[in-house]
Motif scaffolding. Structure first.
Motif, PDB file in Angstrom:
ATOM      1  N   SER A 151      31.773  71.651 102.728  1.00  0.00           N
ATOM      2  CA  SER A 151      32.152  72.628 103.975  1.00  0.00           C
ATOM      3  C   SER A 151      33.218  72.598 105.293  1.00  0.00           C
ATOM      4  O   SER A 151      34.108  71.313 104.031  1.00  0.00           O
ATOM      5  CB  SER A 151      30.571  72.118 105.069  1.00  0.00           C
ATOM      6  OG  SER A 151      29.654  71.501 104.416  1.00  0.00           O
ATOM      7  N   THR A 152      34.018  73.252 105.506  1.00  0.00           N
ATOM      8  CA  THR A 152      35.231  72.936 106.075  1.00  0.00           C
ATOM      9  C   THR A 152      34.846  73.492 107.265  1.00  0.00           C
ATOM     10  O   THR A 152      33.973  74.546 108.122  1.00  0.00           O
ATOM     11  CB  THR A 152      36.414  74.319 105.731  1.00  0.00           C
ATOM     12  OG1 THR A 152      36.069  73.773 104.209  1.00  0.00           O
ATOM     13  CG2 THR A 152      36.858  74.268 105.900  1.00  0.00           C
ATOM     14  N   VAL A 153      35.235  72.897 108.238  1.00  0.00           N
ATOM     15  CA  VAL A 153      35.068  73.565 110.090  1.00  0.00           C
ATOM     16  C   VAL A 153      36.709  74.195 110.055  1.00  0.00           C
ATOM     17  O   VAL A 153      37.761  73.226 109.881  1.00  0.00           O
ATOM     18  CB  VAL A 153      35.667  72.040 111.407  1.00  0.00           C
ATOM     19  CG1 VAL A 153      35.059  72.635 112.127  1.00  0.00           C
ATOM     20  CG2 VAL A 153      34.068  71.100 111.023  1.00  0.00           C
ATOM     21  N   ILE A 154      36.789  75.404 110.615  1.00  0.00           N
ATOM     22  CA  ILE A 154      38.151  75.969 110.896  1.00  0.00           C
ATOM     23  C   ILE A 154      37.837  76.659 111.641  1.00  0.00           C
ATOM     24  O   ILE A 154      37.763  77.340 112.634  1.00  0.00           O
ATOM     25  CB  ILE A 154      38.022  77.326 109.624  1.00  0.00           C
ATOM     26  CG1 ILE A 154      39.205  77.910 110.022  1.00  0.00           C
ATOM     27  CG2 ILE A 154      36.736  78.241 109.990  1.00  0.00           C
ATOM     28  CD1 ILE A 154      39.849  78.801 108.385  1.00  0.00           C
ATOM     29  N   PHE A 155      39.449  76.553 112.494  1.00  0.00           N
ATOM     30  CA  PHE A 155      39.231  76.202 114.195  1.00  0.00           C
ATOM     31  C   PHE A 155      40.353  77.286 114.326  1.00  0.00           C
ATOM     32  O   PHE A 155      41.682  77.040 113.731  1.00  0.00           O
ATOM     33  CB  PHE A 155      39.560  75.130 114.643  1.00  0.00           C
ATOM     34  CG  PHE A 155      38.723  74.398 115.257  1.00  0.00           C
ATOM     35  CD1 PHE A 155      36.953  73.895 116.057  1.00  0.00           C
ATOM     36  CD2 PHE A 155      38.755  72.530 114.843  1.00  0.00           C
ATOM     37  CE1 PHE A 155      36.097  73.299 115.396  1.00  0.00           C
ATOM     38  CE2 PHE A 155      37.645  71.586 114.601  1.00  0.00           C
ATOM     39  CZ  PHE A 155      36.716  72.291 115.289  1.00  0.00           C
ATOM     40  N   THR A 156      40.593  78.303 115.841  1.00  0.00           N
ATOM     41  CA  THR A 156      41.312  79.297 115.942  1.00  0.00           C
ATOM     42  C   THR A 156      41.071  78.873 117.409  1.00  0.00           C
ATOM     43  O   THR A 156      40.459  79.287 118.087  1.00  0.00           O
ATOM     44  CB  THR A 156      41.217  80.186 115.262  1.00  0.00           C
ATOM     45  OG1 THR A 156      42.879  81.155 115.552  1.00  0.00           O
ATOM     46  CG2 THR A 156      39.811  80.654 115.457  1.00  0.00           C
ATOM     47  N   LEU A 157      42.432  79.789 118.519  1.00  0.00           N
ATOM     48  CA  LEU A 157      42.269  80.036 119.969  1.00  0.00           C
ATOM     49  C   LEU A 157      42.186  81.246 120.121  1.00  0.00           C
ATOM     50  O   LEU A 157      42.739  82.752 119.108  1.00  0.00           O
ATOM     51  CB  LEU A 157      43.097  79.945 120.388  1.00  0.00           C
ATOM     52  CG  LEU A 157      43.568  78.833 120.533  1.00  0.00           C
ATOM     53  CD1 LEU A 157      45.461  78.169 121.010  1.00  0.00           C
ATOM     54  CD2 LEU A 157      43.268  77.687 121.455  1.00  0.00           C
ATOM     55  N   GLU A 195      46.751  85.531 112.145  1.00  0.00           N
ATOM     56  CA  GLU A 195      46.183  85.339 111.132  1.00  0.00           C
ATOM     57  C   GLU A 195      44.956  85.797 111.041  1.00  0.00           C
ATOM     58  O   GLU A 195      44.640  86.280 109.334  1.00  0.00           O
ATOM     59  CB  GLU A 195      46.577  84.047 110.503  1.00  0.00           C
ATOM     60  CG  GLU A 195      47.800  83.412 110.739  1.00  0.00           C
ATOM     61  CD  GLU A 195      48.029  82.119 109.700  1.00  0.00           C
ATOM     62  OE1 GLU A 195      49.245  81.784 109.478  1.00  0.00           O
ATOM     63  OE2 GLU A 195      47.306  81.522 110.773  1.00  0.00           O
ATOM     64  N   VAL A 196      43.814  85.430 111.517  1.00  0.00           N
ATOM     65  CA  VAL A 196      42.362  85.607 111.335  1.00  0.00           C
ATOM     66  C   VAL A 196      42.404  87.267 111.842  1.00  0.00           C
ATOM     67  O   VAL A 196      41.612  87.825 110.471  1.00  0.00           O
ATOM     68  CB  VAL A 196      41.795  84.823 111.877  1.00  0.00           C
ATOM     69  CG1 VAL A 196      40.436  85.312 112.533  1.00  0.00           C
ATOM     70  CG2 VAL A 196      41.925  83.526 112.738  1.00  0.00           C
ATOM     71  N   ASP A 197      43.420  88.034 112.377  1.00  0.00           N
ATOM     72  CA  ASP A 197      42.813  88.996 112.824  1.00  0.00           C
ATOM     73  C   ASP A 197      43.474  90.025 111.565  1.00  0.00           C
ATOM     74  O   ASP A 197      43.250  90.876 111.102  1.00  0.00           O
ATOM     75  CB  ASP A 197      43.488  89.356 113.651  1.00  0.00           C
ATOM     76  CG  ASP A 197      42.667  89.311 114.998  1.00  0.00           C
ATOM     77  OD1 ASP A 197      41.792  89.033 115.462  1.00  0.00           O
ATOM     78  OD2 ASP A 197      43.654  88.982 115.899  1.00  0.00           O
ATOM     79  N   ALA A 198      44.470  89.109 110.735  1.00  0.00           N
ATOM     80  CA  ALA A 198      45.241  90.367 109.922  1.00  0.00           C
ATOM     81  C   ALA A 198      44.323  89.837 108.360  1.00  0.00           C
ATOM     82  O   ALA A 198      44.206  90.344 107.543  1.00  0.00           O
ATOM     83  CB  ALA A 198      46.517  89.417 108.961  1.00  0.00           C
ATOM     84  N   GLN A 199      43.453  89.025 108.704  1.00  0.00           N
ATOM     85  CA  GLN A 199      42.968  88.886 107.297  1.00  0.00           C
ATOM     86  C   GLN A 199      41.553  89.587 106.996  1.00  0.00           C
ATOM     87  O   GLN A 199      40.986  89.453 106.295  1.00  0.00           O
ATOM     88  CB  GLN A 199      42.894  86.996 107.497  1.00  0.00           C
ATOM     89  CG  GLN A 199      43.987  86.127 106.296  1.00  0.00           C
ATOM     90  CD  GLN A 199      44.024  85.096 106.444  1.00  0.00           C
ATOM     91  OE1 GLN A 199      42.499  84.185 106.016  1.00  0.00           O
ATOM     92  NE2 GLN A 199      44.819  84.382 106.394  1.00  0.00           N
ATOM     93  N   VAL A 200      40.818  89.253 108.606  1.00  0.00           N
ATOM     94  CA  VAL A 200      40.298  89.529 107.802  1.00  0.00           C
ATOM     95  C   VAL A 200      40.012  91.364 108.075  1.00  0.00           C
ATOM     96  O   VAL A 200      39.475  91.915 107.108  1.00  0.00           O
ATOM     97  CB  VAL A 200      39.141  89.694 109.820  1.00  0.00           C
ATOM     98  CG1 VAL A 200      37.755  90.874 110.005  1.00  0.00           C
ATOM     99  CG2 VAL A 200      38.532  87.915 110.461  1.00  0.00           C
ATOM    100  N   ALA A 201      41.190  91.934 109.008  1.00  0.00           N
ATOM    101  CA  ALA A 201      41.490  93.400 108.395  1.00  0.00           C
ATOM    102  C   ALA A 201      41.542  93.753 106.717  1.00  0.00           C
ATOM    103  O   ALA A 201      41.352  94.807 106.447  1.00  0.00           O
ATOM    104  CB  ALA A 201      42.608  93.405 109.382  1.00  0.00           C
ATOM    105  N   ALA A 202      42.395  92.486 106.459  1.00  0.00           N
ATOM    106  CA  ALA A 202      42.551  93.368 104.522  1.00  0.00           C
ATOM    107  C   ALA A 202      41.471  93.083 104.215  1.00  0.00           C
ATOM    108  O   ALA A 202      41.092  94.279 103.278  1.00  0.00           O
ATOM    109  CB  ALA A 202      43.530  92.414 104.153  1.00  0.00           C
TER     110      ALA A 202
END
Length: 234
Positions: free
Chosen positions: A2-8, A96-103
């Motif tokens: 499992s992975t806990v991934i944090f962003t702001l 980075e989250v926004d770019a990867q989700v959009a891709a």
């Protein structure tokens, strides 16, 4: 695994960013319908790091900029069949989250059943995942006092206000702006750039991290955040 991934992420109705993380809704028992950390089964042909990266990408479509093994969780009552989980934690910048989700959305392969939640306002999670998130937050709060861990949540260039808000989000408390500025400017970890952020307020200088300073170099920032870290340790 499992992975806990944090962003702001800054909520439109709030004046400060908050630590958020993606969760995946379970579609089968045990705990069908509950939210859980992204993860999957360990492949016998893969190393742990490779499995953590693969399962995270398969469940959320995300590739983190920071990935570290957190802990092994194996209490006898954590799962009906006592599955032991090797847990990783990761950091991603909001852009980075926004770019990867959009891709992924553009390619038509966006992961399903994934939503983002504020770490401080989690629902009841499957297995012992609430405990795992609490432990990851504890590690993050302690690590911020002696490393550049906050850099994993910020762009390459940022204002001192951006950095202070990242620390506040991690620590869960407000910091005195003037004292914070004195501490970080005297720490030797930041380099001022010639660029400024302009807008409705007074232009703010942009900074970047000094890559020559060791990640675990203790300095003024350790003293600044130490009271909160000590309280968490008791």
């Amino acid at each position: 695994m499992s992975t806990v991934i944090f962003t702001l992420r800054r909520h439109p109705e709030q004046d400060r960013p908050a630590i958020v993380l993606p969760l995946v809704r379970r579609t089968r028992d045990p705990f069908e319908g509950l939210w859980a950390l992204p993860g999957g089964w360990l492949d016998a042909r893969e190393g742990l790091d490779a499995t953590a990266s693969r399962t995270l990408a398969e469940t959320t479509g995300l590739t983190p900029s920071y990935l570290e093994q957190l802990y092994a969780f194996g209490d006898v009552d954590r799962s009906p069949t006592r599955v032991v989980s090797i847990v990783y934690w990761a950091l991603l910048r909001a852009d980075e989250v926004d770019a990867q989700v959009a891709a992924h959305a553009a390619d038509g392969d966006a992961p399903e059943n994934v939503e983002w939640f504020a770490a401080a306002e989690l629902p009841e999670l499957a297995f012992d995942h609430n405990t795992i998130v609490d432990y990851a937050l504890w590690r993050l709060r302690n690590k911020v006092g002696y490393s550049r861990i906050a850099h994993g949540l910020l762009p390459d260039e940022f204002t001192l206000a951006d950095l202070r808000e990242a620390y506040e989000a991690i620590l869960g408390r407000r910091l005195d702006p003037a004292n914070f500025r004195r501490q970080v400017e005297g720490s030797g970890t930041l380099i001022p750039t010639e660029s400024f952020r302009t807008g409705s307020h007074r232009p703010a200088r942009l900074y970047r991290y000094n890559q020559d300073v060791e990640l675990a170099d203790r300095g003024p920032l350790a003293r600044l955040v130490q009271p909160a870290a000590s309280a968490e340790s008791r």
